[in-house]
Enzyme design. Structure first.
Site, PDB file in Angstrom:
ATOM      1  N   HIS A  26      -6.488  -4.430   0.849  1.00 58.24           N
ATOM      2  CA  HIS A  26      -6.264  -2.972   0.768  1.00 58.24           C
ATOM      3  C   HIS A  26      -7.548  -2.173   0.919  1.00 58.24           C
ATOM      4  CE1 HIS A  26      -2.312  -3.885  -1.570  1.00 58.24           C
ATOM      5  NE2 HIS A  26      -2.231  -4.159  -0.303  1.00 58.24           N
ATOM      6  N   GLY A  78      -3.109 -11.176 -12.434  1.00 57.56           N
ATOM      7  CA  GLY A  78      -3.310  -9.771 -12.745  1.00 57.56           C
ATOM      8  C   GLY A  78      -2.661  -8.821 -11.775  1.00 57.56           C
ATOM      9  N   GLN A 104      -6.048  -7.338  -3.836  1.00 59.19           N
ATOM     10  CA  GLN A 104      -5.490  -6.010  -3.597  1.00 59.19           C
ATOM     11  C   GLN A 104      -6.436  -4.936  -4.118  1.00 59.19           C
ATOM     12  OE1 GLN A 104      -1.016  -6.069  -4.731  1.00 59.19           O
ATOM     13  NE2 GLN A 104      -1.902  -7.854  -5.746  1.00 59.19           N
ATOM     14  N   ASN A 105      -7.469  -5.381  -4.845  1.00 58.49           N
ATOM     15  CA  ASN A 105      -8.378  -4.444  -5.488  1.00 58.49           C
ATOM     16  C   ASN A 105      -9.379  -3.874  -4.496  1.00 58.49           C
ATOM     17  OD1 ASN A 105      -6.976  -5.204  -7.721  1.00 58.49           O
ATOM     18  ND2 ASN A 105      -8.554  -6.592  -8.489  1.00 58.49           N
ATOM     19  N   VAL A 106      -9.635  -2.592  -4.641  1.00 58.92           N
ATOM     20  CA  VAL A 106     -10.593  -1.904  -3.762  1.00 58.92           C
ATOM     21  C   VAL A 106     -11.919  -1.682  -4.483  1.00 58.92           C
ATOM     22  CG1 VAL A 106      -8.741  -0.756  -2.483  1.00 58.92           C
ATOM     23  CG2 VAL A 106      -9.742   0.383  -4.496  1.00 58.92           C
ATOM     24  N   GLU A 159       1.629  -9.907 -18.684  1.00 58.91           N
ATOM     25  CA  GLU A 159       3.068  -9.829 -18.990  1.00 58.91           C
ATOM     26  C   GLU A 159       3.863 -10.456 -17.860  1.00 58.91           C
ATOM     27  OE1 GLU A 159       3.769  -5.579 -19.162  1.00 58.91           O
ATOM     28  OE2 GLU A 159       2.846  -5.330 -17.197  1.00 58.91           O
ATOM     29  N   CYS A 216     -17.195  14.277   9.410  1.00 63.84           N
ATOM     30  CA  CYS A 216     -17.813  13.253  10.269  1.00 63.84           C
ATOM     31  C   CYS A 216     -18.885  13.901  11.144  1.00 63.84           C
ATOM     32  CB  CYS A 216     -16.724  12.640  11.137  1.00 63.84           C
ATOM     33  SG  CYS A 216     -17.319  11.596  12.471  1.00 63.84           S
TER      34      CYS A 216
HETATM   35  C1  BV8 Z   1       2.706  -1.466   4.844  1.00 58.14           C
HETATM   36  C2  BV8 Z   1      -5.213   0.835  -1.936  1.00 58.14           C
HETATM   37  C3  BV8 Z   1       3.544  -1.413   7.108  1.00 58.14           C
HETATM   38  C4  BV8 Z   1      -5.310   2.298  -2.163  1.00 58.14           C
HETATM   39  C5  BV8 Z   1      -2.899   0.161  -2.349  1.00 58.14           C
HETATM   40  C6  BV8 Z   1       9.100  -3.639   1.862  1.00 58.14           C
HETATM   41  C7  BV8 Z   1       9.932  -3.300   0.846  1.00 58.14           C
HETATM   42  C8  BV8 Z   1       9.680  -2.119   0.095  1.00 58.14           C
HETATM   43  C9  BV8 Z   1       8.588  -1.295   0.365  1.00 58.14           C
HETATM   44  C10 BV8 Z   1       7.774  -1.652   1.373  1.00 58.14           C
HETATM   45  C11 BV8 Z   1       8.033  -2.799   2.139  1.00 58.14           C
HETATM   46  N1  BV8 Z   1       7.047  -2.882   3.041  1.00 58.14           N
HETATM   47  C12 BV8 Z   1       6.202  -1.834   2.903  1.00 58.14           C
HETATM   48  C13 BV8 Z   1       6.629  -1.082   1.889  1.00 58.14           C
HETATM   49  C14 BV8 Z   1       6.024   0.122   1.422  1.00 58.14           C
HETATM   50  C15 BV8 Z   1       4.838  -0.134   0.476  1.00 58.14           C
HETATM   51  C16 BV8 Z   1       5.257  -0.802  -0.816  1.00 58.14           C
HETATM   52  O1  BV8 Z   1       5.139  -1.984  -1.006  1.00 58.14           O
HETATM   53  N2  BV8 Z   1       5.710   0.042  -1.741  1.00 58.14           N
HETATM   54  C17 BV8 Z   1       6.040  -0.481  -3.090  1.00 58.14           C
HETATM   55  C18 BV8 Z   1       5.580   0.551  -4.107  1.00 58.14           C
HETATM   56  C19 BV8 Z   1       7.486  -0.815  -3.167  1.00 58.14           C
HETATM   57  N3  BV8 Z   1       3.811  -0.936   1.121  1.00 58.14           N
HETATM   58  C20 BV8 Z   1       2.990  -0.289   1.979  1.00 58.14           C
HETATM   59  O2  BV8 Z   1       3.072   0.881   2.254  1.00 58.14           O
HETATM   60  C21 BV8 Z   1       1.896  -1.139   2.612  1.00 58.14           C
HETATM   61  N4  BV8 Z   1       1.824  -0.884   4.015  1.00 58.14           N
HETATM   62  O3  BV8 Z   1       3.542  -2.267   4.453  1.00 58.14           O
HETATM   63  O4  BV8 Z   1       2.558  -1.039   6.155  1.00 58.14           O
HETATM   64  C22 BV8 Z   1       4.756  -0.684   6.723  1.00 58.14           C
HETATM   65  C23 BV8 Z   1       4.628   0.666   6.395  1.00 58.14           C
HETATM   66  C24 BV8 Z   1       5.786   1.340   6.021  1.00 58.14           C
HETATM   67  C25 BV8 Z   1       7.044   0.697   5.936  1.00 58.14           C
HETATM   68  C26 BV8 Z   1       7.102  -0.659   6.310  1.00 58.14           C
HETATM   69  C27 BV8 Z   1       5.967  -1.357   6.677  1.00 58.14           C
HETATM   70  C28 BV8 Z   1       0.503  -0.717   2.052  1.00 58.14           C
HETATM   71  C29 BV8 Z   1       0.402  -1.063   0.599  1.00 58.14           C
HETATM   72  C30 BV8 Z   1      -1.046  -0.843   0.114  1.00 58.14           C
HETATM   73  C31 BV8 Z   1      -1.188   0.480  -0.588  1.00 58.14           C
HETATM   74  N5  BV8 Z   1      -2.538   0.597  -1.145  1.00 58.14           N
HETATM   75  N6  BV8 Z   1      -4.188   0.252  -2.803  1.00 58.14           N
HETATM   76  C32 BV8 Z   1      -5.830   2.637  -3.534  1.00 58.14           C
HETATM   77  O5  BV8 Z   1      -6.179   1.722  -4.305  1.00 58.14           O
HETATM   78  O6  BV8 Z   1      -5.909   3.841  -3.807  1.00 58.14           O
HETATM   79  S1  BV8 Z   1      -1.702  -0.581  -3.339  1.00 58.14           S
HETATM   80  C33 BV8 Z   1      -2.370  -0.606  -4.944  1.00 58.14           C
HETATM   81  O7  BV8 Z   1      -1.256  -0.712  -5.788  1.00 58.14           O
HETATM   82  C34 BV8 Z   1      -3.239  -1.776  -5.289  1.00 58.14           C
HETATM   83  O8  BV8 Z   1      -4.087  -2.152  -4.246  1.00 58.14           O
HETATM   84  C35 BV8 Z   1      -2.207  -2.861  -5.601  1.00 58.14           C
HETATM   85  O9  BV8 Z   1      -1.761  -3.451  -4.448  1.00 58.14           O
HETATM   86  C36 BV8 Z   1      -1.078  -2.050  -6.165  1.00 58.14           C
HETATM   87  C37 BV8 Z   1      -1.105  -2.092  -7.648  1.00 58.14           C
HETATM   88  O10 BV8 Z   1      -0.585  -3.307  -8.020  1.00 58.14           O
HETATM   89  P1  BV8 Z   1      -1.434  -4.260  -9.000  1.00 58.14           P
HETATM   90  O11 BV8 Z   1      -2.787  -4.473  -8.464  1.00 58.14           O
HETATM   91  O12 BV8 Z   1      -0.541  -5.407  -9.234  1.00 58.14           O
HETATM   92  O13 BV8 Z   1      -1.630  -3.373 -10.308  1.00 58.14           O
HETATM   93  P2  BV8 Z   1      -0.518  -2.952 -11.360  1.00 58.14           P
HETATM   94  O14 BV8 Z   1      -1.147  -1.906 -12.195  1.00 58.14           O
HETATM   95  O15 BV8 Z   1       0.770  -2.680 -10.704  1.00 58.14           O
HETATM   96  O16 BV8 Z   1      -0.292  -4.284 -12.239  1.00 58.14           O
HETATM   97  C38 BV8 Z   1      -1.356  -4.811 -12.969  1.00 58.14           C
HETATM   98  C39 BV8 Z   1      -0.810  -6.069 -13.623  1.00 58.14           C
HETATM   99  O17 BV8 Z   1      -1.889  -6.675 -14.336  1.00 58.14           O
HETATM  100  C40 BV8 Z   1       0.305  -5.776 -14.641  1.00 58.14           C
HETATM  101  O18 BV8 Z   1       1.371  -6.690 -14.436  1.00 58.14           O
HETATM  102  C41 BV8 Z   1      -0.368  -6.024 -16.002  1.00 58.14           C
HETATM  103  O19 BV8 Z   1       0.500  -6.636 -16.910  1.00 58.14           O
HETATM  104  C42 BV8 Z   1      -1.452  -7.028 -15.630  1.00 58.14           C
HETATM  105  N7  BV8 Z   1      -2.643  -6.979 -16.493  1.00 58.14           N
HETATM  106  C43 BV8 Z   1      -3.194  -5.891 -17.091  1.00 58.14           C
HETATM  107  N8  BV8 Z   1      -4.344  -6.270 -17.752  1.00 58.14           N
HETATM  108  C44 BV8 Z   1      -4.487  -7.620 -17.539  1.00 58.14           C
HETATM  109  C45 BV8 Z   1      -3.411  -8.070 -16.718  1.00 58.14           C
HETATM  110  N9  BV8 Z   1      -3.265  -9.348 -16.326  1.00 58.14           N
HETATM  111  C46 BV8 Z   1      -4.226 -10.235 -16.744  1.00 58.14           C
HETATM  112  N10 BV8 Z   1      -5.317  -9.868 -17.513  1.00 58.14           N
HETATM  113  C47 BV8 Z   1      -5.461  -8.593 -17.935  1.00 58.14           C
HETATM  114  N11 BV8 Z   1      -6.519  -8.261 -18.687  1.00 58.14           N
HETATM  115 ZN    ZN Z   2     -15.128  11.217  13.451  1.00 57.71          ZN
END
Ligand code: BV8
Ligand code: ZN
Length: 248
Positions: free
Chosen positions: A119, A187, A101-103, A215, A147
């Protein structure tokens, strides 16, 4: 860290492994996770409020500058031991798929090969109108760069909330989850769809599901093995435990 022998045996015998990573694997490289991404002037914004087509339409310069800020942060870091351990695992397992999921592009820099960037990649830029990619753009300008082909606003080649995931990568990721023998969730808080559904797809197909995260997450109750701690510490130990003493 002690790994259950049953788990080691499973992994030793596995030839098809799929891994999903999130921001947590890059945390030990010095990059903030998504949940605690916002600091300084960005602290007033929720990531979801900046990573969306609506936000870009509302204030393209604000969104452009946020990505420029994150790009600079990414340019200043290196992959960590967790990234490198995954490149080692890929060498040991015949069918290994790394879905991220990382960019930030750190998996590729670490040497991973079979990567699916669900992503997108923040280091790539394309036109928001005609989709043309451009290698060069000017970051420190008053307005968002445009562009050369159609004068449309340039944008990062990432998937924003509300935008569909890249079809080929998503299909390959779903296929890897459905056919793997062992699925790792590493992660990630497992809240963003469709990525979060992959672990459940693997589980429904009878794969062994493993969580490595700092966690517990909503996925924890559903996994076969959960190791809570830093992926940069746990993954190298796992590679050593399975492959160092030539078990396979
Ligand atoms: C889509 C790019 C069709 C941009 C990102 C169904 C139900 C509900 C909602 C939806 C659904 N379907 C679609 C949705 C809407 C939405 C969604 O899921 N919303 C959520 C908030 C509920 N999804 C979308 O919009 C997706 N598109 O489905 O299109 C559609 C459209 C509309 C409606 C229906 C269908 C697109 C999603 C992608 C968005 N872009 N990134 C950018 O980076 O700027 S998402 C972005 O956030 C990341 O890429 C990643 O995916 C997410 C963050 O999550 P994590 O990577 O898990 O990071 P986080 O900080 O949350 O957690 C880190 C974890 O690591 C923690 O648990 C922590 O404890 C742990 N950690 C920390 N340090 C360590 C560690 N673990 C181990 N070692 C360590 N050292
Ligand atoms: Zn263009």
């Amino acid at each position: 860290m002690e790994f259950p022998s049953e788990f080691i045996r499973f992994l030793t015998k596995a030839s098809r492994v799929a891994v999903l990573t999130g921001a947590g694997v890059s945390q030990e490289s010095g990059l903030r996770t998504f949940r605690d991404a916002q600091s300084g002037l960005w602290a007033q914004y929720r990531p979801e409020d900046l990573a969306s087509p609506e936000a870009f339409a509302r204030d393209p310069k604000l969104v452009w500058d946020w990505y420029a800020w994150r790009r600079e942060a990414i340019k200043g870091v290196r992959p960590n031991a967790g990234h490198y351990a995954l490149t080692e695992m890929e060498k040991k397992i015949s069918e290994f798929t790394l879905v991220t999921q990382n960019v930030d592009g750190l998996h590729r820099i670490a040497g991973s090969a079979n990567i699916l960037e669900l992503h997108g990649n923040i280091l790539k830029v394309r036109c928001s109108e005609c989709g043309t990619f451009t290698e060069t753009w000017d970051d420190d300008v008053e307005s968002v760069p445009r562009c050369e082909k159609c004068n449309g606003l340039l944008r990062p080649d990432v998937v924003w909330f509300g935008e569909s995931l890249p079809r080929a990568e998503l299909e390959a990721a779903v296929n890897a989850a459905r056919t793997c023998q062992v699925f790792f969730s590493i992660g990630t808080s497992g809240v963003v769809q469709s990525a979060a559904a992959l672990a459940h797809a693997a589980r429904n197909k009878g794969s062994v599901v493993v969580e490595i995260n700092a966690e517990p997450t909503p996925l924890t109750p559903k996994v076969d093995f959960a190791f809570h701690g830093k992926s940069g510490e746990i993954l190298p130990e796992l590679v050593k435990a399975v492959w160092a003493n030539g078990l396979s």
